[in-house]
Structures are given as structure tokens and as C-alpha cells.
Motif scaffolding. Structure first.
Motif, PDB file in Angstrom:
ATOM      1  N   GLU A  80      20.194   7.905  -8.802  1.00  0.00           N
ATOM      2  CA  GLU A  80      18.846   8.006  -8.267  1.00  0.00           C
ATOM      3  C   GLU A  80      18.744   7.421  -6.875  1.00  0.00           C
ATOM      4  N   HIS A  81      19.840   6.781  -6.418  1.00  0.00           N
ATOM      5  CA  HIS A  81      19.809   6.155  -5.096  1.00  0.00           C
ATOM      6  C   HIS A  81      21.137   6.399  -4.379  1.00  0.00           C
ATOM      7  N   LEU A  82      21.131   7.288  -3.370  1.00  0.00           N
ATOM      8  CA  LEU A  82      22.348   7.591  -2.620  1.00  0.00           C
ATOM      9  C   LEU A  82      22.243   6.991  -1.228  1.00  0.00           C
ATOM     10  N   LEU A  83      23.334   6.410  -0.752  1.00  0.00           N
ATOM     11  CA  LEU A  83      23.365   5.872   0.609  1.00  0.00           C
ATOM     12  C   LEU A  83      24.471   6.576   1.389  1.00  0.00           C
ATOM     13  N   LEU A  84      24.098   7.336   2.443  1.00  0.00           N
ATOM     14  CA  LEU A  84      25.099   8.053   3.236  1.00  0.00           C
ATOM     15  C   LEU A  84      25.551   7.222   4.420  1.00  0.00           C
ATOM     16  N   GLY A  85      26.827   7.299   4.707  1.00  0.00           N
ATOM     17  CA  GLY A  85      27.383   6.546   5.830  1.00  0.00           C
ATOM     18  C   GLY A  85      27.175   7.266   7.152  1.00  0.00           C
ATOM     19  N   GLU A 114       0.851  -1.195   0.000  1.00  0.00           N
ATOM     20  CA  GLU A 114       0.000   0.000   0.000  1.00  0.00           C
ATOM     21  C   GLU A 114       0.889   1.248   0.000  1.00  0.00           C
ATOM     22  N   TYR A 115       1.959   1.226   0.809  1.00  0.00           N
ATOM     23  CA  TYR A 115       2.878   2.364   0.838  1.00  0.00           C
ATOM     24  C   TYR A 115       3.489   2.592  -0.529  1.00  0.00           C
ATOM     25  N   ARG A 116       3.977   1.486  -1.149  1.00  0.00           N
ATOM     26  CA  ARG A 116       4.648   1.621  -2.435  1.00  0.00           C
ATOM     27  C   ARG A 116       3.698   2.158  -3.506  1.00  0.00           C
ATOM     28  N   GLU A 117       2.459   1.658  -3.483  1.00  0.00           N
ATOM     29  CA  GLU A 117       1.507   2.088  -4.519  1.00  0.00           C
ATOM     30  C   GLU A 117       1.156   3.565  -4.327  1.00  0.00           C
ATOM     31  N   ARG A 133      13.236   7.069   3.443  1.00  0.00           N
ATOM     32  CA  ARG A 133      12.011   6.289   3.202  1.00  0.00           C
ATOM     33  C   ARG A 133      12.351   5.084   2.336  1.00  0.00           C
ATOM     34  N   PRO A 134      11.580   3.991   2.453  1.00  0.00           N
ATOM     35  CA  PRO A 134      11.863   2.821   1.617  1.00  0.00           C
ATOM     36  C   PRO A 134      11.770   3.170   0.130  1.00  0.00           C
ATOM     37  N   PRO A 135      12.730   2.694  -0.688  1.00  0.00           N
ATOM     38  CA  PRO A 135      12.680   2.941  -2.134  1.00  0.00           C
ATOM     39  C   PRO A 135      11.475   2.253  -2.769  1.00  0.00           C
ATOM     40  N   LEU A 136      11.176   2.644  -4.038  1.00  0.00           N
ATOM     41  CA  LEU A 136       9.945   2.148  -4.673  1.00  0.00           C
ATOM     42  C   LEU A 136      10.205   1.075  -5.715  1.00  0.00           C
ATOM     43  N   GLY A 137      11.454   0.712  -5.916  1.00  0.00           N
ATOM     44  CA  GLY A 137      11.731  -0.247  -6.978  1.00  0.00           C
ATOM     45  C   GLY A 137      11.908   0.464  -8.304  1.00  0.00           C
ATOM     46  N   PRO A 138      12.362  -0.303  -9.318  1.00  0.00           N
ATOM     47  CA  PRO A 138      12.799   0.272 -10.596  1.00  0.00           C
ATOM     48  C   PRO A 138      11.710   1.077 -11.301  1.00  0.00           C
ATOM     49  N   GLY A 139      12.176   2.121 -12.017  1.00  0.00           N
ATOM     50  CA  GLY A 139      11.252   2.827 -12.910  1.00  0.00           C
ATOM     51  C   GLY A 139      10.525   4.004 -12.299  1.00  0.00           C
ATOM     52  N   ALA A 140      10.420   4.048 -10.982  1.00  0.00           N
ATOM     53  CA  ALA A 140       9.677   5.149 -10.364  1.00  0.00           C
ATOM     54  C   ALA A 140      10.466   6.456 -10.481  1.00  0.00           C
ATOM     55  N   PRO A 141       9.797   7.556 -10.830  1.00  0.00           N
ATOM     56  CA  PRO A 141      10.477   8.848 -10.981  1.00  0.00           C
ATOM     57  C   PRO A 141      10.763   9.496  -9.627  1.00  0.00           C
ATOM     58  N   VAL A 142      11.653   8.876  -8.866  1.00  0.00           N
ATOM     59  CA  VAL A 142      11.997   9.399  -7.547  1.00  0.00           C
ATOM     60  C   VAL A 142      13.505   9.425  -7.354  1.00  0.00           C
ATOM     61  N   THR A 143      13.959  10.282  -6.447  1.00  0.00           N
ATOM     62  CA  THR A 143      15.340  10.262  -5.995  1.00  0.00           C
ATOM     63  C   THR A 143      15.317   9.706  -4.584  1.00  0.00           C
ATOM     64  N   VAL A 144      16.136   8.703  -4.322  1.00  0.00           N
ATOM     65  CA  VAL A 144      16.172   8.080  -2.998  1.00  0.00           C
ATOM     66  C   VAL A 144      17.493   8.390  -2.312  1.00  0.00           C
ATOM     67  N   ILE A 145      17.414   8.960  -1.125  1.00  0.00           N
ATOM     68  CA  ILE A 145      18.606   9.210  -0.328  1.00  0.00           C
ATOM     69  C   ILE A 145      18.411   8.508   1.003  1.00  0.00           C
ATOM     70  N   GLU A 146      19.271   7.542   1.305  1.00  0.00           N
ATOM     71  CA  GLU A 146      19.153   6.813   2.561  1.00  0.00           C
ATOM     72  C   GLU A 146      20.394   7.008   3.395  1.00  0.00           C
TER      73      GLU A 146
END
Lengths: 350, 350
Positions: free
Chosen positions: B332-337, B139-142, B163-176
Motif C-alpha cells: 500500500e506504500h511504494l517509494l520510488l528512487g 485538516e489535510y489528513r481528515e 502526497r503525504p500518506p494518511l497513516g494506518p487503516g486508510a483505504p489508499v495506495t501511496v506512491i512516493e
């Protein structure tokens, strides 16, 4: 700007009304945000707006504004816990009354504040709440008066929460908490414990909140017939780092004092660490008190004696007053009281 | 809604351009907020807009949107100091890039979040940054995917920060930020001090941030060949009161442990007070560590060993990435230490 959204975006206000099972005028009221609408209705309408990817057309937009009923909250520093708790109270009450709450943190940037208020006017926000002290200059009064008039002309309302009032006639609601009274009660308590040389770690010298607390410090001395040594009045800001820095300076300058009163709990936290770093025991060697009663005050060691300010309730009251839901609505100027919370950081001296 | 504002409000976009000394198209770009404009120009234009009490007419409004270039930031709890510092970083960077930053605190209310994002889309916000973990459900992903598409269709951008990433193809930038790695390093440090029974005061059992930190706690035990007793894994939330409550429960239940690792510094602060109230010395009787390295962590007594998360830098990075100003833009997916900050609250045991 080209409209990139797909065919769905060509849906009309009637499509939204149909899908939400309400009248087009209700949709327009929800989007306009100027009138009270039940949160259930608003939810239904906004869901339909999303499902249909509806974008109000030019006419509807001009008539109705562009969003959920909104309420705006402007604070100077989002990392200041006391303001954060006020914002929390605003959010909860706004949500309860079916309004979305937008927060803007200006870091004291006047232009930033003006831009935000201008946007909220275009947004037809139901009210804009400005919190926190500021320098009470003619320029401040004129600028803020223009904001108040501009918002009133758009059917909105300016609320000053802890900001200096504007004098008669201005279309504003003023809610103040008693900085001077709280500081007076706190310093009177410290004096009653036998302290006679009390270091005051104050805020910016022209900041009304800081000045109110400083006035209370001085008034308590006068009332007890104790001369406050001007050398013990230091100025910084309301942050933890300011308290740490000022305390180290006071120790380095070998100022004489048996107690420290900080302008905020954050300042007290930084001062406490500086005292510990200097090998001093609190309250054994030096007594310490803060102001605001943020949750953390209980977790400092020793637990901090401070002044309780009902920040969250203040935020809720600001919203209720702004949206005209309380008996106080007519009162354009409310002053909330504060009280001293005695914990373990101040001890009696002979 | 009737336009109450006086004659001045009938001024046109050309009047504004004339007064600001720029072209009408520049005014439209400033009001539209979709294109970069120098902050000086924006200031001139917005001042003219105010001076003339200009309200964009229907056509201009439809074309240009309704305000200063905006950037939106959504957090769950405005009183959480770590998120407040991230918001602070977002504000500073947004301001530096000539954007106004709007913050919305949802208290985990999904509808609230959807309404805000919808408004930001209508507002043509340059980007919407969602921060903090959540339950990673279909539900969150959708729901989030729909937000991302809807914003993209309006020329805006969704940024997921922690926030949890959405999987391939989604027009989002993910920073964790690396919750698991940070907790692993911290708990490995505590184990290295000889502790074998480490109480973990965790967050909500389905919350991704809390889960990441819990996974790190368990992985560190496995790596050292120590069995983690499930009885020592408690769940609450990220507040000071949760830490205070859980700690009291653990003491009342007479759980056996020599160290406590809290899911956040706020939780650790509440736990520390509960330990003091029980007459226990930290770290003499019990070692304690937190997570986040909020400013207050240094002011607890003893100063708290914790995991540093560069929240402010994270906020700035989110803005730079969202507005496409950095080399990381393509990523599109950055992971900070994160890293462990060793202070005085953990001691070695034999």
C-alpha cells in the motif's frame, strides 16, 4: 453494481436542500450543471451532498445529470507546453464561472476523443472544447459534425479551438489563432535580416496547424521574391526530440542554410541543442527562431526569437464564448492575431 | 432538462446490444465501467451507443453509472512539465487498460479538488490519483481520509502520488518518489566539487515536496560536516518566474555563494536567465543544478545537472497499482528512487 455506501447514502435530494439551506430545485440545478448557479451556492450544495454521502436517485439522476457544472477540454498531448497554457486559461475561467474543468489528453486517438465526448454528453457538460490542429479530412468533418450535433442535442456546445472549421450550419463555435499570419511575419523578419536559405523544421505534413505555419513560411518568401528551396522544408512533429533529430539530419546531409525556423519553440529547443552539439554558435553561425513563445523560450541561450500566441487568453476566451458570457457570443468564428517577439537568436547577415 | 435528442434517443440497451453484437449485460458492464472489458468490445459498444444516440434510461443509469470505464488524475498545475509527464504516463497506461483518463487541475484549490472527487465518485471512476505535495496538516489528513472512505464506499480507490500518506487503516495506495534522497545525492555531488556556500531556491515552506528536497539539502551538509548558512535558504514556488525573481533578489542582496541548487528545473531555468542577465557565466562564475530532469533540462545552456525522477513510469505504476494489475498491489506504500544526472552546469572549485 451494488450500492456499498452506508445508510447515509439513502438521504434524499430534500435532505441535501435542507442541509444546504436551498430549495430542492436549486440542488437539482447544481447537480444538473446546465444552469448558472453562484459558486457560493454550488459550494454549499456540494458540501451538503458530501456530508450526507448523497447519491442522486434514479429519477433525480435522469433529470439532473450527475455532477458539478462541468466544462470539458480535449487536447492531443498534455506535455505540450502551449496547450498546457491554453488548458490553464480554460481552467481559470471555468473556475471563475463556477464550472469544474475536465481535461482529456487523447494523444491523437480518435476513438479516445469520441468516448470522452460521449461521456461529457452524458455528463451534460456545458461545453466541450477541442484544441489543436488535426488532419482536415471529410472523415474528420463528418465525425466532428456528429459530435457537434450530439452535444447540441444534449444542450451542450462544441468549441473548436485551432481545429479546422466544419463549414456552414454546424452548431459549433470556432476560435482560431493565425498560424499563417504569425509564420509570415516571423519569416519576413528573418528574410529582412538578409537570410536567403532558411531551413524550416515543420510538423506533420497533414496537420492543419503545421500547414498554416508552412504556408506562412512560403508566402513570406514569395512576397519578397525569394525562391524557397523545397529541400529546406523538413517534416516531423511538434516535440523537442523531433527538432533535435531533424536538425542532426539536416547537418549530416550538409544542407546549406544560414537560418532555421522551427514550427514550435519545443522543436527549436531540440534544434538548438543539436546545433550546439555540432559546435555551431547561435546566432553567430546560424540564426534560429521558434513559434509559440512558451515561458522557456526566454531561458534558452540565446533567448529565442519567436511568435507570441496568447494561449492562456485563448483558453479564457473559449470558455467565455462557450458559456455565452461575452459580446462575441454571436460570432461563431473568431480569429486571434499573433505577433513576433524579437530576442537574441536571429542576427543580420551581409 | 428536456431531452431534445430525436427519436433515436429512445433506443434501448437491447438495441445497443444487438447492434454491437454483445449481450445487454455486456453493454451495461461497459457503461458501468466497474468491470474490466476488452478495449475492442468497449469500442464496439460505445460506437453502437453513439450510432443509436443511446442515453441510458433512469434504471439502467442508476444501475450502470454513466460512461466509459474511467480513471481520474488530479494535479495542481497543468503547466508544470513534471506533472504533465506523470499525467502522460497515467493516460497511456489507462488507455492500454481500456480506461478513459480524466485530468483535473486544481491550482491548489481544495474545494475544486473535493468537487472533482465527488463527481468521480458519482461517475464510478475505477480510481482517483492525487499527485503532488501539499501541506501535511490535520485538516489535510481528515479531508483526504474522507475522500478515501467515500471513494472506497463507491467501489473506487484513492491513490496518493507524492502526497503525504494518511497513516494506518486508510483505504489508499501511496506512491512516493524520494525527494529527500534525490536532493541529498545532488547536494552531496555539489559539495564534492568543493562548493561550500550553496544557495537553495526552495518551494513553499509548508509544501511536502519542497520540504523533502530542503531536508535533503540540509542532510547532505550535515553528512559532510558543513554548516548550511540559513541566509542561503530562500523560499518561493516551483515556477520559472519564481526562480528568476529569487535569483535576482539573491544577487541584489549580494549573498555569497559559488553554487545554486534549485528546487525544480523550471526554477533553475529562471535562475539561469537571471544569472545571464547579471553577466555571470554558468558554470564559470556560478554552478547551477535543478531537480526533475524535464526534457528541457538538456536544452538549457549549459545543459543542466539535475535529479532524474521517473515521472512517466510513476504515472504508469500508479495506474497499474490502482487497477490491481501488478504484484505491488498488496504493497500500500511504494517509494520510488531517483538519481543524479550529471551534465555541464556544475564545475569543481578549488
Amino acid at each position: 453494481m451494488t450500492r456499498k455506501s452506508g445508510g447515509a447514502s439513502r438521504s434524499t435530494i430534500r435532505d441535501v436542500a435542507l442541509r444546504a439551506g436551498v430549495s430542492a430545485s436549486t440542488v437539482s440545478r447544481v447537480l444538473g450543471g446546465a444552469y448558472p448557479v453562484s459558486s457560493a451556492t454550488r459550494t454549499r450544495v456540494m458540501r451538503a451532498v458530501r456530508d450526507l454521502d448523497y447519491v442522486a436517485d434514479a429519477r433525480a439522476k435522469a433529470v439532473a445529470g450527475v455532477g458539478t457544472p462541468t466544462l470539458a477540454f480535449v487536447l492531443e498531448d498534455i506535455t505540450g507546453p502551449s496547450f498546457a497554457h491554453m488548458a490553464h486559461g480554460v481552467e481559470r475561467e471555468a473556475t471563475r464561472l463556477g464550472h469544474l474543468c475536465l481535461v482529456c489528453s487523447t494523444e491523437g486517438d480518435v476513438q479516445h476523443e469520441l468516448d470522452f465526448v460521449e461521456m461529457m454528453r452524458a455528463q451534460r457538460a456545458a461545453a466541450v472544447i477541442l484544441v489543436g490542429g488535426s488532419a482536415d479530412t471529410p472523415e474528420y468533418r463528418e465525425r466532428t459534425r456528429r459530435m457537434a450535433d450530439s452535444l447540441a442535442s444534449a444542450g451542450s456546445r462544441l468549441v473548436l479551438c485551432g481545429r479546422p472549421p466544419l463549414g456552414p450550419g454546424a452548431p459549433v463555435t470556432v476560435i482560431e489563432y493565425d498560424n499563417e499570419g504569425g509564420a509570415y511575419a516571423l519569416v519576413a523578419h528573418v528574410l529582412a535580416q538578409g537570410h536567403r536559405r532558411i531551413l524550416f523544421l515543420g510538423g506533420k505534413p497533414d496537420h492543419t496547424t503545421a500547414l498554416g505555419r508552412e504556408r506562412g513560411y512560403l508566402a513570406a518568401h514569395r512576397a519578397r521574391g525569394v525562391d524557397a528551396d523545397p529541400a529546406l522544408l523538413l517534416h516531423g512533429d511538434f516535440t523537442r526530440d523531433s527538432g533535435h533529430r531533424l536538425m542532426r539530419q539536416a547537418l549530416a546531409a550538409e544542407l546549406e542554410f544560414t537560418a532555421v525556423v522551427a514550427a514550435t519553440d519545443m522543436v527549436a529547443a531540440g534544434a538548438l541543442t543539436a546545433l550546439h552539439e555540432a559546435g555551431l554558435n547561435v546566432p553567430g553561425d546560424v540564426s534560429l527562431a521558434g513559434y509559440d513563445d512558451i515561458p522557456f523560450a526566454r531561458d534558452l541561450h540565446p533567448a529565442l526569437t519567436t511568435v507570441h500566441v496568447p494561449y492562456e487568453e485563448l483558453g479564457r476566451l473559449a470558455v467565455r464564448t462557450a458559456l455565452g458570457r461575452t459580446a462575441e457570443t454571436r460570432a461563431e468564428h473568431l480569429l486571434l492575431g499573433t505577433h513576433v517577439v524579437v530576442r537574441d537568436s536571429v542576427r543580420a547577415v551581409e
